[in-house]
Write a protein that holds these residues in place. Structure first.
Motif, PDB file in Angstrom:
ATOM      1  N   ASN A 168       0.838  -1.206   0.000  1.00  0.00           N
ATOM      2  CA  ASN A 168       0.000   0.000   0.000  1.00  0.00           C
ATOM      3  C   ASN A 168       0.871   1.254   0.000  1.00  0.00           C
ATOM      4  N   ASN A 169       2.052   1.154   0.641  1.00  0.00           N
ATOM      5  CA  ASN A 169       2.941   2.312   0.717  1.00  0.00           C
ATOM      6  C   ASN A 169       3.681   2.585  -0.589  1.00  0.00           C
ATOM      7  N   ASP A 188      -3.691   3.888  -1.647  1.00  0.00           N
ATOM      8  CA  ASP A 188      -3.808   3.236  -0.340  1.00  0.00           C
ATOM      9  C   ASP A 188      -2.623   3.598   0.555  1.00  0.00           C
ATOM     10  N   GLU A 190      -0.198   4.475   3.322  1.00  0.00           N
ATOM     11  CA  GLU A 190      -0.420   4.347   4.764  1.00  0.00           C
ATOM     12  C   GLU A 190       0.502   5.294   5.532  1.00  0.00           C
ATOM     13  N   ASP A 191       0.463   5.155   6.864  1.00  0.00           N
ATOM     14  CA  ASP A 191       1.244   6.049   7.735  1.00  0.00           C
ATOM     15  C   ASP A 191       2.721   6.167   7.340  1.00  0.00           C
ATOM     16  N   HIS A 213      -6.409   4.447   1.628  1.00  0.00           N
ATOM     17  CA  HIS A 213      -6.789   3.086   2.007  1.00  0.00           C
ATOM     18  C   HIS A 213      -8.229   2.992   2.528  1.00  0.00           C
ATOM     19  N   SER A 216      -9.204   3.284   6.213  1.00  0.00           N
ATOM     20  CA  SER A 216      -8.653   2.343   7.207  1.00  0.00           C
ATOM     21  C   SER A 216      -7.843   3.100   8.260  1.00  0.00           C
ATOM     22  N   SER A 218      -4.969   2.435   9.064  1.00  0.00           N
ATOM     23  CA  SER A 218      -3.554   2.399   8.674  1.00  0.00           C
ATOM     24  C   SER A 218      -3.117   3.721   8.035  1.00  0.00           C
ATOM     25  N   SER A 219      -4.093   4.557   7.674  1.00  0.00           N
ATOM     26  CA  SER A 219      -3.789   5.804   6.965  1.00  0.00           C
ATOM     27  C   SER A 219      -4.415   6.988   7.704  1.00  0.00           C
ATOM     28  N   THR A 299      -6.945  -6.193   7.394  1.00  0.00           N
ATOM     29  CA  THR A 299      -6.995  -5.229   6.296  1.00  0.00           C
ATOM     30  C   THR A 299      -6.934  -5.988   4.989  1.00  0.00           C
ATOM     31  N   LYS A 304       0.587  -7.974   7.199  1.00  0.00           N
ATOM     32  CA  LYS A 304       0.573  -7.014   8.288  1.00  0.00           C
ATOM     33  C   LYS A 304       0.418  -7.676   9.647  1.00  0.00           C
TER      34      LYS A 304
END
Ligand SMILES: [Zn+2]
Ligand SMILES: [Zn+2]
Length: 383
Positions: A168-169, A188, A190-191, A213, A216, A218-219, A299, A304
């Motif tokens: 996703n990153n 998507d 993420e952090d 994402h 979610s 995660s973001s 997710t 993960k």
């Protein structure tokens, strides 16, 4: 060839300080524009597909799941488009590149951007083959690079690294500026990617944020949201999806900042129109309702486990919905669904196969499951 679509026409300085001082030379300054920028967040359920039009130029970011191929094609065709100047596959997950091969085969395509990250899935191979058989090449995104879409300026802001644990990153992040308005498209991301964009000092400020994402947890870190500081947020998400998207904690962040949220599960296709000064929407904002955190522990990705564990550890007391009967996996946009138990390395055709706790079982697509799990020999799921 459509005019004004050549890439690298203006290398936009993304450094905020330079942009502020050098206003006459940067495309990110509030230049006068004519006409409209139209952004269509196409309703493709639990997936992303965004069509952007300026003048006679157009760009598609993602194309939904494989099952959305014809929906996306029809939507683009209905806008009178036969030629996509830019096509972006943000990252190799099916809910973003599923319909990409069909789009590539259906329209004249100018330039294709995809990250360097690859995948072994059939979906990804289909896309690569479609590009090859059309004699095209993929352009890798370079953060800081910008290109013109008609009178709009598109600047790539991510990915700023490679070899991420979660693909996703790898998502391509693009900011589109039209006059005094701007839109941020995050895939998507993420952090991890959000922190990298912040560290690079990019001008992330945007009027409209396509939420990362599907909402979610995660973001959409608070720091990132504060830097973008949008008036509007758009979430592309499927009604009653199995992933628990969007999560309530993300929705609360928007509520706290008084950000209007548009969401495809409640609004259907969301269309934002900018005249370079003001932005209007085709629908009224949706609700701030999100799913409880527990559901979001699983997710769309399978790599993960550490993150999943930490989420679970943090919320041990939330009761899982009671599922006592055997439930066959339902079909979704993503194709065949199978069950995963909370632990273990097998995927199942039913949610109560053997020792697994049916209350903690979750559904994923067969394709996702096959990446990290093997079929259970007892209940014999599809392979
Ligand atoms: Zn993804
Ligand atoms: Zn996604």
């Amino acid at each position: 060839m459509a005019t004004g679509c050549s890439t690298n026409e203006a290398k936009v300085k993304t450094d905020a300080k330079v942009a502020a001082v050098n206003t006459t030379k940067t495309e990110t300054s509030k230049v006068a524009v004519s006409g409209e920028l139209k952004v269509h967040y196409i309703n493709v359920g639990q997936a992303d597909s965004i069509l952007i039009q300026q003048g006679s130029s157009s760009m598609l970011i993602d194309a939904g799941n494989n099952a959305d191929s014809q929906t996306v094609k029809k939507y683009i065709t209905d806008q009178g488009i036969t030629n996509l100047d830019f096509l972006v596959g943000t990252h190799p997950h099916e809910d973003h590149i599923g319909g990409l091969d069909y789009v590539i085969n259906s329209f004249k395509i100018g330039k294709i951007y995809m990250p360097k990250a690859t995948s072994t899935t059939k979906t990804f191979t289909d896309v690569v083959n479609a590009i090859k058989s059309k004699g095209m090449k993929v352009s890798a995104p370079t953060p800081g690079e910008s290109f013109k879409l008609g009178e709009a300026t598109c600047t790539i802001l991510a990915p700023n690294g490679s070899g991420y644990k979660d693909t996703n990153n790898d998502s391509i992040v693009i900011k589109v500026t039209f006059g005094g308005n701007s839109f941020l498209f995050t895939g998507d991301a993420e952090d991890v990617s959000e922190n990298e964009m912040l560290a690079k000092g990019y001008d992330l400020k945007a009027d409209v944020l396509k939420v990362g994402h599907h909402g979610s947890n995660s973001s959409t870190t608070q720091k990132f949201l504060d830097a973008v500081n949008p008036k509007y947020a758009v979430i592309s998400v499927g009604k009653g999806n199995d992933y628990g998207h969007p999560v309530q904690s993300t929705m609360d962040k928007f509520k706290n900042k008084n950000i209007s949220v548009y969401r495809t599960d409640e609004n259907g296709t969301v269309i934002a129109t900018s005249n370079g000064k003001d932005i209007s929407f085709n629908v009224k904002p949706g609700s701030y309702n999100g799913a409880k955190e527990k559901v979001a522990a699983k997710t769309t990705t399978t790599t993960k486990s550490s993150n999943m564990n930490s989420v679970k550890a943090a919320t041990p007391k939330v009761a899982a919905p009671k599922v006592t009967q055997e439930v066959a996996p339902k079909q979704s946009n993503s194709g065949t669904m199978v069950w995963l138990s909370a632990t273990g390395s097998k995927y199942h055709s039913i949610n109560n196969c053997g020792k697994m706790n049916p209350n903690n079982a979750t559904q994923v697509t067969l394709e996702e499951a096959k990446k990290s799990y093997s079929p259970c020999s007892k209940c014999g799921p599809p392979q």
